[in-house]
Design a protein around this motif. Structure first.
Motif, short mmCIF file in Angstrom:
data_model
loop_
_atom_site.label_atom_id
_atom_site.label_comp_id
_atom_site.label_asym_id
_atom_site.label_seq_id
_atom_site.Cartn_x
_atom_site.Cartn_y
_atom_site.Cartn_z
N ALA A 1 0.84 -1.20 0.00
CA ALA A 1 0.00 0.00 0.00
C ALA A 1 0.87 1.24 0.00
CB ALA A 1 -0.94 0.02 1.20
N LEU A 2 0.30 2.31 -0.53
CA LEU A 2 0.95 3.62 -0.52
C LEU A 2 0.37 4.45 0.61
CD1 LEU A 2 2.69 5.87 -1.92
CD2 LEU A 2 0.63 6.42 -3.24
N ALA A 3 1.26 4.93 1.49
CA ALA A 3 0.86 5.82 2.58
C ALA A 3 1.42 7.21 2.31
CB ALA A 3 1.37 5.30 3.92
N ARG A 4 0.78 8.24 2.88
CA ARG A 4 1.26 9.61 2.73
C ARG A 4 1.33 10.27 4.11
NH1 ARG A 4 -2.47 12.95 -0.13
NH2 ARG A 4 -4.04 11.69 0.93
N TYR A 5 2.36 11.09 4.30
CA TYR A 5 2.54 11.82 5.55
C TYR A 5 2.85 13.27 5.23
CZ TYR A 5 2.99 7.21 7.70
OH TYR A 5 2.75 5.92 8.12
N ALA A 6 2.15 14.18 5.89
CA ALA A 6 2.46 15.59 5.78
C ALA A 6 3.65 15.91 6.69
CB ALA A 6 1.26 16.44 6.18
N VAL A 7 4.61 16.65 6.15
CA VAL A 7 5.77 17.06 6.94
C VAL A 7 5.44 18.38 7.63
CG1 VAL A 7 8.22 17.66 6.90
CG2 VAL A 7 7.33 15.92 5.32
N GLY A 8 5.45 18.39 8.96
CA GLY A 8 5.13 19.58 9.72
C GLY A 8 6.18 20.67 9.55
N GLY A 9 5.85 21.86 10.00
CA GLY A 9 6.77 22.98 9.94
C GLY A 9 7.67 23.05 11.15
N PRO A 10 8.44 24.13 11.29
CA PRO A 10 9.38 24.26 12.42
C PRO A 10 8.70 24.13 13.77
CG PRO A 10 9.81 25.95 10.75
CD PRO A 10 8.54 25.27 10.35
N GLN A 11 7.49 24.65 13.93
CA GLN A 11 6.81 24.57 15.23
C GLN A 11 6.45 23.14 15.58
OE1 GLN A 11 3.53 27.32 15.00
NE2 GLN A 11 4.79 29.05 15.65
N GLN A 12 6.27 22.31 14.58
CA GLN A 12 5.97 20.87 14.82
C GLN A 12 7.24 20.02 14.80
OE1 GLN A 12 4.13 22.58 12.18
NE2 GLN A 12 2.77 23.22 13.84
#
Length: 331
Positions: free
Chosen positions: A65-76
């Motif tokens: 399966a293909l999963a996706r993850y959002a990369v957070g910004g500096p605060q995260q």
């Protein structure tokens, strides 16, 4: 002067191993977190999203399966946040992916197919001369062509590189030496690419001719990766940066370095990988990272001005069954 900083994400291919996050800055490599997921096989970063192939996460199915993850910004802290749902790849053992014009493509190694995240599937058929490793088609990678218009797919089982349109229409194919086992491709310049051949432990230089609707890859040079004939060794990864091509070989556990002059490849160096069974390579932030799967270490070699890595690693990062890495510059 502000120092360059990188966020590096490593695929640890063990059950519940997941994605290990490190920060690279002037002070070295620093652990920054871990995202648990089941057996990530390969990853690609594009526009703030990490695309990850998972080996077999779907209940009751052998498919990947293909999963996706959002990369957070500096605060995260540049942490990863899942973007559901998982998308079935339509086959088993998905092992490589790429992004082209906003779309995701990948390959199912055991099922012998190329897929897109939109649901398109291209099935390969046939076999090669090696009765064990080439008893069926085994596409091992999919990569945009040098002009960014089409897709190149290296099939280890068929000794063939396929050329596809974005709709996965077959546009052409290039046969390599029987038993060579093409595995991964790298773009060198607008008119050139290179292919690493797993079974023969060679690199093939390919001239790219991108005619309208009829692209071609023409073999132009073949170079060995070892100073001897392969004896159970298998070539693995190919990466290119700043006129230098890096290639890894498992068994011998070496990295071979080539210089690129625009028309030919020239051997520059050969050295140890800093561990056992190097699976992938990544030049980033003045280092060459070598992912050594069997020793569960990512070895970081300082790169010299000519792009040749130092003989001994500057750091060894302990990451279980590490296969692959992606990097994001953040400073």
């Amino acid at each position: 002067m502000q120092q360059t900083a990188w966020q590096i994400y490593f695929a640890a291919c063990t059950p519940q191993g997941g994605i290990y996050h490190y920060r690279l800055d002037g002070g070295g490599f620093h652990p920054a977190g871990r995202t648990v997921c089941d057996r990530p096989m390969y990853m690609a970063l594009d526009e703030g999203v990490l695309y990850v192939l998972l080996r077999q996460p779907l209940a009751g199915s052998a498919h990947s399966a293909l999963a996706r993850y959002a990369v957070g910004g500096p605060q995260q802290g540049f942490a990863l946040a899942p973007l559901p749902p998982l998308r079935d790849t339509g086959g088993e053992c998905a092992c490589h992916l790429c992004r082209l014009a906003g779309h995701t493509y990948g390959v199912n190694y055991l099922s012998g197919s190329v897929f897109s995240a939109s649901g398109l599937l291209a099935q390969h058929t046939g076999r090669g001369p090696d009765p064990v490793r080439q008893n069926a088609p085994h596409p091992h990678s999919v990569t945009p062509t040098p002009d960014g218009r089409y897709l190149m797919c290296a099939d280890l089982g068929l000794d063939r590189i396929f050329l596809y349109s974005p709709s996965l229409k077959l546009l052409g194919q290039t046969d390599l030496a029987p038993g060579s086992g093409p595995r991964h491709l790298a773009v060198l310049s607008p008119g050139w690419a290179a292919c690493i051949n797993e079974l023969a432990c060679t690199v093939t230089l390919l001239r790219y001719e991108g005619g309208p609707g009829a692209p071609r890859l023409v073999p132009a040079q073949s170079l060995p990766l070892l100073g001897r004939a392969p004896r159970g060794d298998t070539a693995a990864a190919l990466r290119f940066q700043n006129g230098v091509l890096y290639a890894s070989v498992r068994g011998a556990d070496t990295v071979t370095v080539f210089g690129w002059d625009g028309e030919r490849l020239h051997p520059m160096a050969r050295q140890g990988s800093g561990g056992r069974s190097p699976r992938d390579l990544l030049p980033v932030g003045g280092f060459l990272l070598c992912m050594n799967e069997a020793s569960s270490t990512a070895a970081a070699f300082l790169l010299g001005p000519d792009g040749v890595p130092a003989q001994k690693p500057e750091a060894l990062l302990k990451i279980p069954a590490v296969l692959n890495a992606c990097a994001l510059q953040t400073g």
